[in-house]
Design an enzyme around this catalytic site. Structure first.
Site, PDB file in Angstrom:
ATOM      1  N   HIS A  95       0.875  -1.199   0.000  1.00  0.00           N
ATOM      2  CA  HIS A  95       0.000   0.000   0.000  1.00  0.00           C
ATOM      3  C   HIS A  95       0.902   1.236   0.000  1.00  0.00           C
ATOM      4  CE1 HIS A  95      -3.705   2.280   1.591  1.00  0.00           C
ATOM      5  NE2 HIS A  95      -2.772   3.175   1.303  1.00  0.00           N
ATOM      6  N   HIS A 100       1.583   5.392  -1.690  1.00  0.00           N
ATOM      7  CA  HIS A 100       1.204   6.583  -2.459  1.00  0.00           C
ATOM      8  C   HIS A 100       2.454   7.157  -3.119  1.00  0.00           C
ATOM      9  CE1 HIS A 100      -2.858   6.762  -0.717  1.00  0.00           C
ATOM     10  NE2 HIS A 100      -2.252   6.195   0.314  1.00  0.00           N
ATOM     11  N   LYS A 159      -9.397  -0.383  -5.649  1.00  0.00           N
ATOM     12  CA  LYS A 159      -9.389   0.317  -4.366  1.00  0.00           C
ATOM     13  C   LYS A 159     -10.746   0.925  -4.062  1.00  0.00           C
ATOM     14  CE  LYS A 159      -7.957   2.289  -0.755  1.00  0.00           C
ATOM     15  NZ  LYS A 159      -6.794   2.523   0.031  1.00  0.00           N
ATOM     16  N   HIS A 163     -10.373   0.985   2.140  1.00  0.00           N
ATOM     17  CA  HIS A 163     -10.141   1.967   3.214  1.00  0.00           C
ATOM     18  C   HIS A 163     -11.331   1.844   4.151  1.00  0.00           C
ATOM     19  CE1 HIS A 163      -8.660   5.818   4.994  1.00  0.00           C
ATOM     20  NE2 HIS A 163      -9.882   5.733   5.492  1.00  0.00           N
ATOM     21  N   HIS A 172      -4.377  -0.794   6.068  1.00  0.00           N
ATOM     22  CA  HIS A 172      -3.916   0.022   7.200  1.00  0.00           C
ATOM     23  C   HIS A 172      -4.835  -0.094   8.420  1.00  0.00           C
ATOM     24  CE1 HIS A 172      -6.866   2.757   5.562  1.00  0.00           C
ATOM     25  NE2 HIS A 172      -6.094   3.240   4.626  1.00  0.00           N
ATOM     26  N   ASP A 174       1.582   2.591   3.524  1.00  0.00           N
ATOM     27  CA  ASP A 174       0.743   3.789   3.377  1.00  0.00           C
ATOM     28  C   ASP A 174       1.600   5.056   3.427  1.00  0.00           C
ATOM     29  OD1 ASP A 174      -1.511   5.235   2.892  1.00  0.00           O
ATOM     30  OD2 ASP A 174      -2.370   5.031   4.898  1.00  0.00           O
TER      31      ASP A 174
END
Ligand code: OTD
Ligand code: ZN
Ligand code: ZN
Length: 354
Positions: free
Chosen positions: A14, A16, A100, A137, A175, A248
């Site tokens: 995971h 970004h 996602k 999420h 997460h 994350d």
């Protein structure tokens, strides 16, 4: 006392990476250590179609330093208008490895996410049919639900009904930050797994708020009370294949972190492996580190583990990381774990391109 450890090269399930100058500035922090990463699609505008994912994949590939090897594993951002055929084409071509789900408004750039879950039922059916996992999420966004309870309420109100309705759907709770998340993931059967971040193993909500507000510890889902951090630690070091690393790591420049309404996100890509070795050593579980960072993730995603190796060495002096990464899109502050890790992670020489 163990002072050296060699493990399979880790992956980040995971991550970004952003775009443009930020992508160029921060990607090397990941590709220096991680073989692959599941790339989050929450760009502005988001990565919603196969064509979007192809173009983003090309931009990421172009930003990989010449002497690094790294494979971005792409995802699509699920919206109420996602076309199941386009999604299946992206999966069949091997381009995307997951989809996602953001509840609308749950986190950074999630305004295009899902409001009415019944609208995504046909897409979820298709994903279950073709075995494409859903990354979730897991927070409700209702203003009447306390921000510290949003994960636990999501499990009851959204995740459990959704999984009951789509029994064959493979789901990753991303997460997780609570004991509730750990307990749910443990009993969910083989179609359910959970990722855990580095920072949620290290900070609790006091670190954000006690003795002055610390914007660099603010992320979503927000860190919870100590008992939850301890439950996450126990899960991560247990060796159970339900749990694996998803950092994350979510860079924002300092102008966007240090202001009256600062962005959520913690940048851990560069020091994650050093921090994790410290944590696993504290838990007397260094022998479980490889499962968490390098084996459990590929197993759930039906991919081979990396063939390369990483060596972690405990040195006499603490490992020094930059306080900030300087990028063309501003300075990004590196996560400060509040301890000095003596663990230094390097790829075994033959893992590089040249
Ligand atoms: N959480 N920040 C971001 C995303 C995550 O929920 C997440 O995945 C981000 O900046 O994209 C954050 O705090
Ligand atoms: Zn999230
Ligand atoms: Zn994220």
């Amino acid at each position: 006392m163990t002072t050296q450890l060699t493990i399979r090269r880790p992956d980040d399930w995971h991550l970004h990476l952003r775009d443009g100058e930020m992508l160029k500035g921060i990607l090397p922090s990941t590709s220096a250590h991680f073989g692959r990463a599941i790339i989050m699609p929450n760009l502005v505008p988001p990565v919603v179609t196969k064509a979007d994912a192809e173009a983003y994949h090309d931009r990421i590939r172009a930003a990989i330093p010449a002497d690094h090897t790294f494979e971005p594993l792409m995802t699509l951002y699920l919206t109420e208008d996602t076309n199941p055929d386009d999604l299946q084409a992206a999966a069949d071509s091997g381009l995307i490895k997951a989809v996602k789900l953001y509840p609308a408004g749950a986190t950074t750039n999630s305004q295009s996410g899902v409001r009415n879950f019944s609208k995504i039922a046909p897409v979820l059916e298709r994903m279950a049919e073709i075995g494409l996992p859903l990354c979730v999420h897991g927070e409700v966004t209702d203003s009447d639900v306390d921000i510290f309870d949003r994960e636990a309420v999501f499990i009851d109100r959204v995740l459990e009904p959704l999984r009951n309705h789509h029994k064959d759907l493979r789901v990753i709770m991303e997460h997780i930050t609570t004991k509730d998340g750990v307990d749910y993931a443990k009993q969910g059967g083989e179609n359910l797994a959970a990722t855990i971040t580095t920072h949620h193993l290290i900070i609790n909500r006091n670190d954000i708020l006690a003795g002055g507000i610390k914007p660099h510890f603010y992320c979503l889902p927000v860190a919870k009370r100590e008992e939850h951090r301890l439950a996450l630690r126990a899960a991560a070091v247990s060796g159970s294949d339900r749990f694996f690393l998803g950092t994350d790591s979510a860079p924002h420049n300092d102008d966007n972190k240090l202001c009256a309404c600062g962005c959520a996100g913690i940048f851990t890509a560069i020091n994650t492996m050093s921090c994790l070795a410290h944590v696993f050593e504290e838990e007397a579980a260094l022998d479980k580190l490889e499962a968490f960072t390098s084996l459990n993730g590929p197993k759930f995603y039906n991919l081979p583990a990396n063939s390369e190796r990483m060596t972690l060495i405990k040195r006499d002096k603490p490992t020094i990381f930059p306080k900030q990464i300087i990028t063309g899109a501003g300075n990004v502050t590196v996560f400060d774990p509040g301890f000095k890790s003596h663990w230094d992670a390097t790829l075994t020489a033959d893992c590089r391109n040249n």
